[in-house]
Design an enzyme around this catalytic site. Structure first.
Site, PDB file in Angstrom:
ATOM      1  N   SER A  13       0.808  -1.218   0.000  1.00  0.00           N
ATOM      2  CA  SER A  13       0.000   0.000   0.000  1.00  0.00           C
ATOM      3  C   SER A  13       0.842   1.269   0.000  1.00  0.00           C
ATOM      4  O   SER A  13       1.823   1.377   0.736  1.00  0.00           O
ATOM      5  CB  SER A  13      -0.900   0.009   1.236  1.00  0.00           C
ATOM      6  OG  SER A  13      -1.584   1.231   1.286  1.00  0.00           O
ATOM      7  N   LYS A  56     -15.255  -3.066   0.833  1.00  0.00           N
ATOM      8  CA  LYS A  56     -15.973  -1.797   0.619  1.00  0.00           C
ATOM      9  C   LYS A  56     -17.492  -1.934   0.785  1.00  0.00           C
ATOM     10  O   LYS A  56     -18.173  -0.955   1.054  1.00  0.00           O
ATOM     11  CB  LYS A  56     -15.611  -1.217  -0.755  1.00  0.00           C
ATOM     12  CG  LYS A  56     -14.167  -0.711  -0.807  1.00  0.00           C
ATOM     13  CD  LYS A  56     -13.828  -0.068  -2.144  1.00  0.00           C
ATOM     14  CE  LYS A  56     -12.362   0.322  -2.190  1.00  0.00           C
ATOM     15  NZ  LYS A  56     -11.984   0.956  -3.462  1.00  0.00           N
ATOM     16  N   GLY A 120     -16.551  -2.485  -7.201  1.00  0.00           N
ATOM     17  CA  GLY A 120     -16.790  -1.161  -6.613  1.00  0.00           C
ATOM     18  C   GLY A 120     -16.231  -0.040  -7.479  1.00  0.00           C
ATOM     19  O   GLY A 120     -16.932   0.953  -7.754  1.00  0.00           O
ATOM     20  N   LEU A 190      -7.047   2.112 -13.669  1.00  0.00           N
ATOM     21  CA  LEU A 190      -7.079   2.491 -12.251  1.00  0.00           C
ATOM     22  C   LEU A 190      -5.907   1.889 -11.486  1.00  0.00           C
ATOM     23  O   LEU A 190      -5.614   2.279 -10.362  1.00  0.00           O
ATOM     24  CB  LEU A 190      -8.404   2.066 -11.605  1.00  0.00           C
ATOM     25  CG  LEU A 190      -9.690   2.575 -12.268  1.00  0.00           C
ATOM     26  CD1 LEU A 190     -10.864   2.436 -11.309  1.00  0.00           C
ATOM     27  CD2 LEU A 190      -9.558   4.010 -12.731  1.00  0.00           C
ATOM     28  N   GLY A 213      -3.552   4.970 -12.409  1.00  0.00           N
ATOM     29  CA  GLY A 213      -4.470   5.317 -11.320  1.00  0.00           C
ATOM     30  C   GLY A 213      -3.855   6.066 -10.151  1.00  0.00           C
ATOM     31  O   GLY A 213      -4.527   6.257  -9.129  1.00  0.00           O
TER      32      GLY A 213
HETATM   33  P1  NAP Z   1     -13.393  -5.463  -7.051  1.00  0.00           P
HETATM   34  O1  NAP Z   1     -14.556  -4.913  -6.318  1.00  0.00           O
HETATM   35  O2  NAP Z   1     -12.791  -6.740  -6.621  1.00  0.00           O
HETATM   36  O3  NAP Z   1     -13.829  -5.559  -8.589  1.00  0.00           O
HETATM   37  C1  NAP Z   1     -12.958  -5.925  -9.599  1.00  0.00           C
HETATM   38  C2  NAP Z   1     -13.786  -6.417 -10.786  1.00  0.00           C
HETATM   39  O4  NAP Z   1     -12.873  -6.776 -11.813  1.00  0.00           O
HETATM   40  C3  NAP Z   1     -14.587  -7.676 -10.471  1.00  0.00           C
HETATM   41  O5  NAP Z   1     -15.830  -7.366  -9.968  1.00  0.00           O
HETATM   42  C4  NAP Z   1     -14.653  -8.351 -11.834  1.00  0.00           C
HETATM   43  O6  NAP Z   1     -15.742  -7.841 -12.577  1.00  0.00           O
HETATM   44  C5  NAP Z   1     -13.387  -7.876 -12.528  1.00  0.00           C
HETATM   45  N1  NAP Z   1     -12.375  -8.929 -12.503  1.00  0.00           N
HETATM   46  C6  NAP Z   1     -11.790  -9.521 -11.430  1.00  0.00           C
HETATM   47  N2  NAP Z   1     -10.891 -10.455 -11.821  1.00  0.00           N
HETATM   48  C7  NAP Z   1     -10.912 -10.436 -13.185  1.00  0.00           C
HETATM   49  C8  NAP Z   1     -10.225 -11.176 -14.177  1.00  0.00           C
HETATM   50  N3  NAP Z   1      -9.316 -12.103 -13.851  1.00  0.00           N
HETATM   51  N4  NAP Z   1     -10.488 -10.910 -15.479  1.00  0.00           N
HETATM   52  C9  NAP Z   1     -11.392  -9.965 -15.832  1.00  0.00           C
HETATM   53  N5  NAP Z   1     -12.078  -9.242 -14.909  1.00  0.00           N
HETATM   54  C10 NAP Z   1     -11.838  -9.454 -13.611  1.00  0.00           C
HETATM   55  O7  NAP Z   1     -12.203  -4.406  -7.042  1.00  0.00           O
HETATM   56  P2  NAP Z   1     -12.311  -2.822  -7.128  1.00  0.00           P
HETATM   57  O8  NAP Z   1     -12.251  -2.246  -5.781  1.00  0.00           O
HETATM   58  O9  NAP Z   1     -13.431  -2.461  -8.019  1.00  0.00           O
HETATM   59  O10 NAP Z   1     -10.898  -2.482  -7.828  1.00  0.00           O
HETATM   60  C11 NAP Z   1     -10.657  -2.811  -9.159  1.00  0.00           C
HETATM   61  C12 NAP Z   1      -9.288  -2.297  -9.594  1.00  0.00           C
HETATM   62  O11 NAP Z   1      -9.233  -0.894  -9.467  1.00  0.00           O
HETATM   63  C13 NAP Z   1      -8.149  -2.845  -8.742  1.00  0.00           C
HETATM   64  O12 NAP Z   1      -7.032  -3.050  -9.557  1.00  0.00           O
HETATM   65  C14 NAP Z   1      -7.878  -1.720  -7.768  1.00  0.00           C
HETATM   66  O13 NAP Z   1      -6.538  -1.724  -7.308  1.00  0.00           O
HETATM   67  C15 NAP Z   1      -8.153  -0.515  -8.629  1.00  0.00           C
HETATM   68  N6  NAP Z   1      -8.568   0.637  -7.841  1.00  0.00           N
HETATM   69  C16 NAP Z   1      -7.797   1.736  -7.910  1.00  0.00           C
HETATM   70  C17 NAP Z   1      -8.153   2.860  -7.218  1.00  0.00           C
HETATM   71  C18 NAP Z   1      -7.293   4.081  -7.314  1.00  0.00           C
HETATM   72  O14 NAP Z   1      -7.458   4.972  -6.485  1.00  0.00           O
HETATM   73  N7  NAP Z   1      -6.412   4.169  -8.261  1.00  0.00           N
HETATM   74  C19 NAP Z   1      -9.304   2.867  -6.422  1.00  0.00           C
HETATM   75  C20 NAP Z   1     -10.090   1.717  -6.386  1.00  0.00           C
HETATM   76  C21 NAP Z   1      -9.703   0.600  -7.098  1.00  0.00           C
HETATM   77  P3  NAP Z   1     -16.676  -8.835 -13.449  1.00  0.00           P
HETATM   78  O15 NAP Z   1     -16.928 -10.027 -12.581  1.00  0.00           O
HETATM   79  O16 NAP Z   1     -17.829  -7.985 -13.705  1.00  0.00           O
HETATM   80  O17 NAP Z   1     -15.948  -9.206 -14.708  1.00  0.00           O
END
Ligand code: NAP
Length: 407
Positions: A13, A56, A120, A190, A213
């Site tokens: 982190s 979350k 999320g 992101l 991101g």
């Molecule tokens: P999350 O709630 O776990 O959601 C990720 C989504 O990605 C899942 O719901 C799934 O959607 C899809 N996914 C997961 N594994 C996959 C795979 N192997 N192939 C294709 N799709 C896949 O996570 P999140 O909190 O939304 O975060 C998602 C990403 O954004 C992470 O990399 C996180 O580090 C990043 N993030 C960055 C920030 C920032 O401030 N830069 C903030 C938040 C999150 P489906 O099942 O619909 O395909």
């Protein structure tokens, strides 16, 4: 004031570093499993916490009430304890993504935007895009719009990756092939580690505007810090932290002819900047369990190059290192991807008369001028900047540091 980050795995982190710039409060990492959440909320005395994957949604029952955006998105990434003890859940990712989009310069109104991932962050990004008048489509592995019927959406102007695909340590993976998207204006990922995911490298190769991101991460932390401290923070501080964190995390890679001074200058540079140093030749020797000269004489140059690419693919996932490469690493195009994903690349140039030929296997086969002529365009392709090593190693180090400040 005690604040912190709650999540399941928090090893890499950046949040403690970011919050240390925003305010003078304690910022702890609370690594907990789902079955430890109830005890965490019953016993931990915090003023504010950030919440990350996968909690979350899971933290919502522990909040007394939610802000309007957290309510709308069904996702909480910041919880603030009020003076009466109430816990208010917020979603600062909304502000973070809005700020990232603004920085990218993409004008969303009236354009089609694909958001990959229905978690999320994906729902949040799509809500921001909808609010700005875009036609936001979430692509989900199990949704109506999925990776099998993407051809319906080849007219998209924006792609946002909100999946973890391509994130450290799975560098090099991409959730989507950009080739059929002929109307793309911008690609946002992101993910911030690596700095350039495969998706962003592909966009960059096509000359499409793209961004990682990190700005979003710092911007969502800014709004969280404002909530913790109860006072506003200016955007200039976000820009300053972005600059600091980007250069702190970036590797400094030295390329150049054999004997150009990469190892000597690399070691001195690492010492001066207090960064760890890696010499790729030493890593290759360790992997092969023999010297570079032995690899060349017993296994040949091709085998050496294969080992070199294997080493680069793995070690260039790191952040904040100084890396001295072998002189011929630029002869394989794939090595550019490994090096460029997280690094600034410095081309060390040295007068060929000053290059020592002793102990360098390739100089048995080619003259120094032949080698230089063949490699010159490749060094130019790989390099972000050029450093002349025409004085002492210490002087070359100073030149590199001054480039760090000015570029
Ligand atoms: P999350 O709630 O776990 O959601 C990720 C989504 O990605 C899942 O719901 C799934 O959607 C899809 N996914 C997961 N594994 C996959 C795979 N192997 N192939 C294709 N799709 C896949 O996570 P999140 O909190 O939304 O975060 C998602 C990403 O954004 C992470 O990399 C996180 O580090 C990043 N993030 C960055 C920030 C920032 O401030 N830069 C903030 C938040 C999150 P489906 O099942 O619909 O395909």
């Amino acid at each position: 004031m005690i604040c912190g980050l709650l999540g399941e795995k928090l090893g890499h982190s950046y949040s403690p570093m970011i919050h240390s710039y925003f305010g003078d409060y304690e910022y702890n990492l609370y690594e907990r499993s789902a079955d430890q959440l109830a005890k965490f909320f019953a016993t931990t005395k915090f003023r504010g916490i950030n919440v990350t994957m996968p909690f979350k949604k899971a933290v919502i029952p522990y909040c007394t009430r939610l802000s309007a955006s957290a309510e709308k998105l069904g996702s909480v990434n910041t919880i603030v304890r009020q003076t009466n003890g109430d816990l208010v859940g917020h979603n600062t990712d909304y502000f973070g993504f809005l700020s990232m989009l603004k920085k990218s310069g993409f004008q969303a109104a009236g354009k089609k935007a694909l958001v990959l991932g229905s978690g999320g962050a994906g729902i949040t990004a799509a809500a921001v895009l909808d609010e700005l008048g875009a036609d936001a489509v979430i692509i989900s592995r199990s949704g109506d719009n999925n990776y099998q019927n993407l051809d319906k959406h080849h007219d998209a102007a924006l792609i946002v990756n909100a999946t973890p695909v391509g994130m450290y340590p799975n560098n090099g993976a991409s959730p989507i092939n950009l080739d059929p998207f002929l109307h793309l204006e911008c690609v946002l990922d992101l993910i911030y580690n690596p700095a350039r995911t495969k998706l962003l490298l592909d966009a960059e190769a096509r000359g499409i505007a793209c961004q990682n991101g990190l700005w979003m991460l710092i911007s969502q932390a800014r709004q969280a810090a404002e909530l913790f401290m109860g006072e506003p923070i200016g955007e200039q501080l976000v820009a300053d932290i972005y600059q600091k964190l980007s250069s702190q995390c970036e590797n400094m890679v030295l390329i150049g002819m054999p004997g150009a001074g990469k190892s000597t200058i690399g070691k001195l540079l690492a010492q001066k900047l207090n960064k760890p140093f890696i010499d790729t030749d030493a890593q290759i020797e360790a992997l092969a369990n023999k010297s570079i000269a032995e690899i060349f004489s017993q296994d040949g140059e091709e085998m050496f190059r294969a080992l070199e690419s294997q080493v680069l693919a793995d070690l260039c996932k790191c952040s904040g290192h100084v890396i001295a490469t072998g002189g011929g690493c630029i002869t394989k195009a794939e090595n550019f991807t490994y090096l460029h994903q997280n690094s600034k690349i410095y081309w060390l140039q040295r007068d060929s008369e000053k290059i020592p030929l002793e102990g360098r296997p390739l100089f048995k086969k080619y003259s120094i001028d032949e080698l230089y002529e063949a490699r010159f365009p490749l060094y130019r392709q790989f390099a972000d900047c050029v450093v002349l090593n025409d004085g002492t190693p210490e002087e070359a180090v100073e030149k590199i540091i001054s480039l760090e400040v000015t570029t």
